[in-house]
Write a protein that holds these residues in place. Structure first.
Motif, mmCIF file in Angstrom:
data_model
loop_
_atom_site.group_PDB
_atom_site.id
_atom_site.type_symbol
_atom_site.label_atom_id
_atom_site.label_comp_id
_atom_site.label_asym_id
_atom_site.label_seq_id
_atom_site.Cartn_x
_atom_site.Cartn_y
_atom_site.Cartn_z
ATOM 1 N N LEU A 5 0.908 -1.593 0.047
ATOM 2 C CA LEU A 5 -0.152 -0.342 0.152
ATOM 3 C C LEU A 5 0.919 1.067 0.272
ATOM 4 O O LEU A 5 1.823 1.710 0.457
ATOM 5 C CB LEU A 5 -0.629 -0.196 0.971
ATOM 6 N N CYS A 6 0.469 2.413 -0.672
ATOM 7 C CA CYS A 6 1.018 3.851 -0.676
ATOM 8 C C CYS A 6 0.947 4.091 0.548
ATOM 9 O O CYS A 6 -0.018 4.552 1.192
ATOM 10 C CB CYS A 6 0.758 4.464 -2.237
ATOM 11 N N ASP A 7 1.984 4.665 1.175
ATOM 12 C CA ASP A 7 1.998 5.261 2.092
ATOM 13 C C ASP A 7 1.384 6.872 2.180
ATOM 14 O O ASP A 7 0.722 7.609 3.331
ATOM 15 C CB ASP A 7 3.463 5.765 3.084
ATOM 16 N N LEU A 8 0.762 7.588 1.469
ATOM 17 C CA LEU A 8 0.593 8.806 0.902
ATOM 18 C C LEU A 8 -1.572 8.422 0.559
ATOM 19 O O LEU A 8 -2.277 9.486 1.758
ATOM 20 C CB LEU A 8 1.185 9.210 -0.139
ATOM 21 N N CYS A 9 -1.427 7.414 -0.213
ATOM 22 C CA CYS A 9 -3.405 7.600 -0.448
ATOM 23 C C CYS A 9 -3.840 6.490 0.018
ATOM 24 O O CYS A 9 -4.649 5.718 -0.142
ATOM 25 C CB CYS A 9 -2.933 7.416 -2.422
#
Length: 202
Positions: A5-9
């Motif tokens: 998973l992306c840490d931002l979105c």
């Protein structure tokens, strides 16, 4: 199988477009009132705005109480705030862009849920409201629009900013949207992709 998973979105890296989002130095403030049902949707386009825009706030909620908890008191928006939403009293944005509006409220949700946001927050009806008269054709083919002339939230904001700030380069939003469509289409079985047309290639 593990998920990356992306840490931002927070989305899977196959669907994330954070790497495709470049900065847009908008001076016009944008506040997105996002219906809770849109949160975390892979097809949602607000994440593009969150990563690209210099001045963008996202508030999740439906009722005045929920929005206030998210940091936006719809009863105290003050002057210089406009609403991008078509209605009986809305004015065409492109005909005479309002120079006195420096802060725009944009609704994110299906047409029905965006209308419900306005209904549940009467203070929004007191804001000067505007609608798009001649928006560019939507290229967001991955999600069905209610009809011709409708834009995804990110597309609508890009057009709004281009109208309010003619010298502003909004192409990073367009680029990120194109990448988003490409990555979403990549998850669709090849035998079904023809259903989405080919506008993403333009």
């Amino acid at each position: 199988m593990s998920r990356t998973l992306c840490d931002l979105c927070g989305l899977h890296t196959r669907l994330c477009v954070c790497d495709a989002c470049l900065p847009v130095a908008n001076q016009t403030a944008i506040t997105i009132l996002q219906h809770p049902s849109e949160v975390g949707r892979a097809k949602g386009t607000v994440r593009v705005l969150a990563q690209c825009l210099q001045s963008c706030r996202i508030c999740i909620g439906e009722s005045p109480v929920e929005l206030a908890r998210g940091g936006v008191d719809t009863d105290s928006l003050g002057s210089g705030v406009g609403l991008l939403f078509p209605g009986p009293d809305s004015r065409p944005l492109e005909s005479a862009p309002p120079s006195d509006i420096k802060h725009w409220i944009v609704l994110d949700g299906t047409w029905r849920k965006a209308a419900k946001l306005v209904h549940l927050n009467p203070a929004l009806k007191t804001l000067p409201s505007y609608h798009l008269v001649a928006p560019p054709p939507s290229r967001y083919i991955i999600r069905k629009a209610p009809g011709p002339g409708y834009l995804a939230t990110a597309e609508a904001v890009a057009h709004l900013l281009a109208t309010m700030e003619p010298g502003l380069d909004t192409t990073p939003i367009d680029h990120a949207m194109k990448v988003l469509v490409q990555r979403l289409l990549a998850q669709v079985p090849a035998s079904l992709r023809h259903r989405y047309g080919s506008r993403e290639e333009g």
